[in-house]
Design a protein around this motif. Structure first.
Motif, mmCIF file in Angstrom:
data_model
loop_
_atom_site.group_PDB
_atom_site.id
_atom_site.type_symbol
_atom_site.label_atom_id
_atom_site.label_comp_id
_atom_site.label_asym_id
_atom_site.label_seq_id
_atom_site.Cartn_x
_atom_site.Cartn_y
_atom_site.Cartn_z
ATOM 1 N N LYS A 1 0.743 -1.164 0.064
ATOM 2 C CA LYS A 1 0.027 0.135 0.082
ATOM 3 C C LYS A 1 0.993 1.225 -0.078
ATOM 4 C CE LYS A 1 -4.027 -2.096 2.458
ATOM 5 N NZ LYS A 1 -4.443 -2.075 3.868
ATOM 6 N N ALA A 2 1.908 1.165 0.885
ATOM 7 C CA ALA A 2 2.692 2.305 1.103
ATOM 8 C C ALA A 2 3.578 2.730 -0.350
ATOM 9 C CB ALA A 2 3.777 1.920 1.957
ATOM 10 N N VAL A 3 4.136 1.728 -1.089
ATOM 11 C CA VAL A 3 4.732 1.987 -2.215
ATOM 12 C C VAL A 3 3.696 2.542 -3.253
ATOM 13 C CG1 VAL A 3 5.559 0.846 -4.417
ATOM 14 C CG2 VAL A 3 6.419 -0.143 -2.024
ATOM 15 N N GLY A 4 2.344 1.921 -3.495
ATOM 16 C CA GLY A 4 1.491 2.431 -4.384
ATOM 17 C C GLY A 4 1.050 4.023 -3.925
ATOM 18 N N ILE A 5 0.776 4.217 -2.686
ATOM 19 C CA ILE A 5 0.620 5.733 -2.202
ATOM 20 C C ILE A 5 1.774 6.691 -2.736
ATOM 21 C CG2 ILE A 5 0.271 7.049 -0.345
ATOM 22 C CD1 ILE A 5 -1.281 4.772 0.974
ATOM 23 N N SER B 1 -3.883 2.079 -5.127
ATOM 24 C CA SER B 1 -3.500 3.211 -3.961
ATOM 25 C C SER B 1 -4.511 4.013 -4.010
ATOM 26 C CB SER B 1 -2.354 3.953 -4.183
ATOM 27 O OG SER B 1 -2.361 4.788 -5.294
ATOM 28 N N GLY B 2 -5.723 4.214 -5.155
ATOM 29 C CA GLY B 2 -6.840 5.006 -5.067
ATOM 30 C C GLY B 2 -5.920 6.540 -5.614
ATOM 31 N N ASN B 3 -5.089 6.623 -6.379
ATOM 32 C CA ASN B 3 -4.402 7.672 -6.745
ATOM 33 C C ASN B 3 -4.794 9.063 -6.748
ATOM 34 O OD1 ASN B 3 -5.144 6.758 -9.010
ATOM 35 N ND2 ASN B 3 -3.525 6.885 -10.277
ATOM 36 N N GLY B 4 -6.058 9.119 -7.225
ATOM 37 C CA GLY B 4 -6.606 10.383 -7.324
ATOM 38 C C GLY B 4 -7.511 10.815 -6.269
ATOM 39 N N SER B 5 -7.418 10.252 -5.024
ATOM 40 C CA SER B 5 -8.637 10.602 -4.062
ATOM 41 C C SER B 5 -7.657 11.221 -2.952
ATOM 42 C CB SER B 5 -9.302 9.533 -3.492
ATOM 43 O OG SER B 5 -8.404 8.649 -3.153
ATOM 44 N N GLY B 6 -8.677 12.021 -2.227
ATOM 45 C CA GLY B 6 -7.972 12.740 -0.944
ATOM 46 C C GLY B 6 -7.307 13.876 -1.386
ATOM 47 N N MET B 7 -6.700 14.551 -0.247
ATOM 48 C CA MET B 7 -5.976 15.704 -0.311
ATOM 49 C C MET B 7 -4.545 15.763 -0.888
ATOM 50 S SD MET B 7 -4.484 16.802 3.582
ATOM 51 C CE MET B 7 -5.806 15.926 4.575
ATOM 52 N N ALA C 1 2.092 7.011 -6.470
ATOM 53 C CA ALA C 1 0.753 7.703 -6.818
ATOM 54 C C ALA C 1 1.140 9.293 -6.718
ATOM 55 C CB ALA C 1 -0.517 7.257 -6.304
ATOM 56 N N PHE C 2 1.719 9.509 -5.528
ATOM 57 C CA PHE C 2 2.085 10.861 -4.920
ATOM 58 C C PHE C 2 3.142 11.623 -5.931
ATOM 59 C CE2 PHE C 2 5.351 13.478 -2.563
ATOM 60 C CZ PHE C 2 4.443 14.584 -2.557
ATOM 61 N N ALA D 1 -2.987 6.158 7.557
ATOM 62 C CA ALA D 1 -4.199 5.221 7.166
ATOM 63 C C ALA D 1 -3.943 3.810 6.808
ATOM 64 C CB ALA D 1 -5.412 6.050 6.060
ATOM 65 N N ALA D 2 -2.879 3.775 6.027
ATOM 66 C CA ALA D 2 -2.380 2.347 5.864
ATOM 67 C C ALA D 2 -1.744 1.620 6.585
ATOM 68 C CB ALA D 2 -1.345 2.541 4.524
ATOM 69 N N GLY D 3 -1.402 2.249 8.059
ATOM 70 C CA GLY D 3 -0.819 1.716 9.231
ATOM 71 C C GLY D 3 0.443 1.932 9.468
ATOM 72 N N LEU D 4 1.127 2.866 8.774
ATOM 73 C CA LEU D 4 2.335 3.547 9.021
ATOM 74 C C LEU D 4 2.288 4.496 10.089
ATOM 75 C CD1 LEU D 4 3.956 3.688 5.414
ATOM 76 C CD2 LEU D 4 4.282 1.807 7.400
#
Length: 116
Positions: free
Chosen positions: A21-25, A56-62, A28-29, A74-77
């Motif tokens: 998850k972290a790699v994807g986030i 990662s849901g790359n387009g969502s959120g701030m 995407a960033f 949110a992913a647990g880190l």
């Protein structure tokens, strides 16, 4: 991608699902905030990276550094794990794409340099 995930599990102490998850986030960033052509070239050199970005849901959120931090929490880190994971991903990226390409990506994103 397996090599990177194994490094994150071994060196940071996160479980594989959280690492993925972290790699994807983070990728995407980089894709959203950095020079798209350079980040796409980096992702192309990392088998499985495109799927991680999509998952990662790359387009969502701030956006921005704060947004990626929120997503990583949110992913647990935890805070120290976020920095360690980011450093490992950037180090791995340098091995795959070279110092110049990754330096250009990091340098183009305000605030990222302090985390790597």
């Amino acid at each position: 991608m397996d090599e990177l995930l194994e490094r994150l599990v071994a060196n940071v102490g996160v479980d594989r699902a959280v690492a993925e998850k972290a790699v994807g986030i983070i990728l995407a960033f980089l894709l959203k905030e950095g020079p798209t052509d350079k980040v796409q070239a980096l992702i192309a050199q990392m088998p499985g990276a495109e799927a991680a970005v999509q998952a990662s849901g790359n387009g969502s959120g701030m956006g921005g550094i704060m947004g990626v931090g929120t997503k990583l929490m949110a992913a647990g880190l935890g805070m120290s794990q976020m920095q360690s994971v980011t450093r490992e991903i950037i180090a791995y990226s340098r091995e795959k794409a070279g110092e110049d390409a990754v330096g250009e990506i990091v340098g183009s994103i305000p605030g990222l340099g302090q985390f790597v």
